[in-house]
Design a protein around this motif. Structure first.
Motif, PDB file in Angstrom:
ATOM      1  N   THR A  68       0.796  -1.235   0.000  1.00  0.00           N
ATOM      2  CA  THR A  68       0.000   0.000   0.000  1.00  0.00           C
ATOM      3  C   THR A  68       0.828   1.286   0.000  1.00  0.00           C
ATOM      4  O   THR A  68       0.253   2.371  -0.050  1.00  0.00           O
ATOM      5  N   HIS A  69       2.152   1.173   0.057  1.00  0.00           N
ATOM      6  CA  HIS A  69       2.938   2.416   0.017  1.00  0.00           C
ATOM      7  C   HIS A  69       4.373   2.155  -0.413  1.00  0.00           C
ATOM      8  O   HIS A  69       5.060   1.310   0.173  1.00  0.00           O
ATOM      9  N   GLY A  70       4.811   2.895  -1.439  1.00  0.00           N
ATOM     10  CA  GLY A  70       6.200   2.778  -1.886  1.00  0.00           C
ATOM     11  C   GLY A  70       6.604   3.967  -2.729  1.00  0.00           C
ATOM     12  O   GLY A  70       5.772   4.824  -3.073  1.00  0.00           O
ATOM     13  N   HIS A  71       7.901   4.049  -3.017  1.00  0.00           N
ATOM     14  CA  HIS A  71       8.446   5.152  -3.829  1.00  0.00           C
ATOM     15  C   HIS A  71       9.487   4.589  -4.796  1.00  0.00           C
ATOM     16  O   HIS A  71      10.633   4.354  -4.401  1.00  0.00           O
ATOM     17  N   PHE A  72       9.105   4.416  -6.048  1.00  0.00           N
ATOM     18  CA  PHE A  72      10.105   3.989  -7.037  1.00  0.00           C
ATOM     19  C   PHE A  72      11.164   5.071  -7.254  1.00  0.00           C
ATOM     20  O   PHE A  72      12.252   4.788  -7.753  1.00  0.00           O
ATOM     21  N   ILE A 221      -1.332  10.283  -0.014  1.00  0.00           N
ATOM     22  CA  ILE A 221      -0.669  11.357   0.747  1.00  0.00           C
ATOM     23  C   ILE A 221       0.025  10.780   1.980  1.00  0.00           C
ATOM     24  O   ILE A 221      -0.413   9.765   2.526  1.00  0.00           O
ATOM     25  N   HIS A 222       1.134  11.400   2.386  1.00  0.00           N
ATOM     26  CA  HIS A 222       1.730  11.095   3.690  1.00  0.00           C
ATOM     27  C   HIS A 222       1.011  11.920   4.749  1.00  0.00           C
ATOM     28  O   HIS A 222       0.897  13.139   4.596  1.00  0.00           O
ATOM     29  N   LEU A 223       0.589  11.295   5.830  1.00  0.00           N
ATOM     30  CA  LEU A 223      -0.100  12.049   6.884  1.00  0.00           C
ATOM     31  C   LEU A 223       0.344  11.607   8.274  1.00  0.00           C
ATOM     32  O   LEU A 223       0.291  10.424   8.611  1.00  0.00           O
ATOM     33  N   ALA A 258      -0.593   7.476   4.098  1.00  0.00           N
ATOM     34  CA  ALA A 258       0.534   6.670   4.537  1.00  0.00           C
ATOM     35  C   ALA A 258       0.944   7.083   5.940  1.00  0.00           C
ATOM     36  O   ALA A 258       0.982   8.274   6.255  1.00  0.00           O
ATOM     37  N   HIS A 259       1.206   6.101   6.762  1.00  0.00           N
ATOM     38  CA  HIS A 259       1.792   6.205   8.115  1.00  0.00           C
ATOM     39  C   HIS A 259       0.781   6.408   9.248  1.00  0.00           C
ATOM     40  O   HIS A 259       0.559   5.491  10.020  1.00  0.00           O
ATOM     41  N   CYS A 260       0.211   7.629   9.405  1.00  0.00           N
ATOM     42  CA  CYS A 260      -0.716   7.883  10.528  1.00  0.00           C
ATOM     43  C   CYS A 260      -0.160   7.331  11.842  1.00  0.00           C
ATOM     44  O   CYS A 260      -0.838   6.594  12.557  1.00  0.00           O
ATOM     45  N   VAL A 309       5.839  -1.488   2.095  1.00  0.00           N
ATOM     46  CA  VAL A 309       7.282  -1.646   2.295  1.00  0.00           C
ATOM     47  C   VAL A 309       7.954  -0.279   2.354  1.00  0.00           C
ATOM     48  O   VAL A 309       9.068  -0.161   2.837  1.00  0.00           O
ATOM     49  N   ASP A 310       7.285   0.763   1.851  1.00  0.00           N
ATOM     50  CA  ASP A 310       7.833   2.118   1.725  1.00  0.00           C
ATOM     51  C   ASP A 310       9.037   2.110   0.776  1.00  0.00           C
ATOM     52  O   ASP A 310       9.376   1.091   0.191  1.00  0.00           O
ATOM     53  N   GLY A 311       9.670   3.250   0.619  1.00  0.00           N
ATOM     54  CA  GLY A 311      10.690   3.392  -0.423  1.00  0.00           C
ATOM     55  C   GLY A 311      12.007   2.711  -0.099  1.00  0.00           C
ATOM     56  O   GLY A 311      12.327   2.468   1.068  1.00  0.00           O
TER      57      GLY A 311
END
Ligand SMILES: [Zn+2]
Length: 446
Positions: A68-72, A221-223, A258-260, A309-311
């Protein structure tokens, strides 16, 4: 489909992420990219004796994992996060690299990270590409090209920010180029990306809300990842970032936050009320010392929580199985409570929970007739499984990418007997090395 020939994927256990949750000695029938049936191996084999068969009597079959969250955009700067917290890390790594990412870096970076994702059973990844589009623009269509080539589903967004001086029309053009590329791809969907509130001027933030709500797009969005963000927004506006997003109308769009991590009871209620999905990223939260997301409380309110997994610059591996295990361990050690989160909970979050968080649970996230044939087959002959008695524990605690045998995306194998099918992994790495060197040197890193 009028096609009568299908594929049967067999396992000692089929973990459906639906009802019933476990089919012992089961099989999944695939026809034309979709799941046609799931049930007992014996019955399905009798019914469809001409189907091609894969999987085996000891294997474990699961839905494909939803990252649900990553950064290529971080794929070429792995393993250099040193000892930074989030805001230091953004200044030290992400900001210097952002102007030097072009279409080729996006394409090759996505191949490099995507290969690792597929090998850990990810079949859908929700990405936010963070860059400052410059001479090599548009940049982000390279992500879509690579995902299509890999046979990996994507929800793609561009993490637009104007605090480093990129003009708003350039950012809107980049969004338009990415949306167009995604619309032309069979596997990818577009979302509006907002890197973070502190990365955008009010004018850009309003433009992003218009783009999302006017175009019928979701938001990524990152929040409230770190305490500094909550303090800064509260000081400036008197309310939390989540309240600010709700009041400004952003949360009218289907939103994945993402995160919270730093969310109080009021924030949690706002998330639940607006149907916001949450991406929990345990490994990157630990790497950057961000804190511990209150996962049980969020899930207790019915908020869909997935795992990310995030970036590659804040994890740094792209291994979903590691993230699933870490999600469980982090809650347990933080609360000193062995019942805080279970293997079955992490499995739910990595499959249907993530699909719900992205509002794609009508299409993916579980093994049910009519859904996309996105599956993972774990190698039941592997030593890691020989002494395993609970299939959820086997997958979440014991398995790594070496136990991932086949990965199916839309009824095609993107990984077959442990090998990525559509690209040569070693060739991808060889191609990425000089580009990674170039990007790091241009950014003044390493
Ligand atoms: Zn992120």
């Amino acid at each position: 489909m009028g096609d009568h020939r299908g594929s049967l994927v067999r396992g000692r256990y089929v973990l459906t992420a639906a009802s019933p949750p476990v089919i012992p000695d089961g099989a999944v029938r695939i026809v034309g990219g979709q799941i046609d049936a799931a049930g007992s191996w014996r019955d399905l084999r009798r019914q469809y004796p001409d189907d091609e068969v894969s999987g085996g009597a000891n294997d474990i079959v699961t839905p494909g994992f939803v990252n649900t969250h990553g950064h290529f955009s971080e794929a070429l700067i792995t393993g250099i996060a040193k000892q930074f917290t989030l805001w230091e890390w953004v200044q030290a790594l992400v900001a210097p690299v952002a102007p030097h990412l072009d279409d080729e870096a996006a394409y090759v970076g996505t191949l490099v990270a995507g290969v690792q994702m597929l090998r850990s059973g990810i079949t859908l990844t929700n990405d936010m590409f963070v860059c400052d589009p410059g001479p090599g623009r548009p940049v982000t269509p390279g992500v879509v090209r690579a995902l299509d080539e890999l046979g990996l589903r994507g929800v793609v967004s561009f993490g637009a920010g104007d605090i480093r001086g990129v003009p708003i029309p350039v950012l809107l053009d980049e969004n338009a180029a990415l949306a167009e590329a995604a619309a032309a791809s069979g596997l990818t969907r577009f979302r509006v990306g907002i890197a973070a509130l502190f990365a955008q001027s009010d004018r850009l933030f309003e433009a992003m809300i218009d783009l999302a709500t006017g175009g019928g797009h979701g938001v990524h969005i990152h929040l409230q990842e770190v305490r500094e963000e909550v303090t800064a927004v509260r000081t400036e506006r008197g309310i939390s970032p989540i309240e600010y997003c709700a009041r400004s109308g952003l949360l009218k769009a289907p939103t994945l936050a993402a995160h919270c991590v730093w969310v109080d009871a009021n924030d949690r209620e706002v998330l639940a009320e607006h149907g916001v999905g949450v991406a929990h990223n345990p490994v990157s939260n630990m790497v950057l010392a961000s804190g511990v997301c209150p996962v049980p409380e969020l899930r207790g309110l019915g908020i869909p929580v997935g795992i990310g997994v995030d970036g590659p610059a804040s994890n740094d591996s792209q291994d979903m199985l590691q993230a699933m295990k870490t999600a469980v361990l982090l809650q347990r050690v933080h609360r000193l409570q062995a019942t805080a989160l279970s293997a079955a909970d992490a499995f739910e979050m990595a499959t249907i929970g993530g699909a719900r968080a992205l509002r794609l649970d009508g299409d993916v996230g579980s093994i049910e007739p009519g859904k996309a044939a996105d599956l993972v087959v774990f190698d039941g002959e592997a030593p890691a499984f020989a002494g395993a008695h609970d299939p959820f524990g086997a997958v979440v605690y014991a398995a790594g990418p070496t136990e991932v045998k086949d990965v199916w995306v839309a009824g095609n194998r993107s990984v077959e007997t442990g090998r990525v099918v559509h690209v040569d992994a070693a060739e991808v790495a060889a191609r990425a090395r000089p580009i990674a060197h170039r990007v790091a040197a241009a950014a003044g890193l390493g």
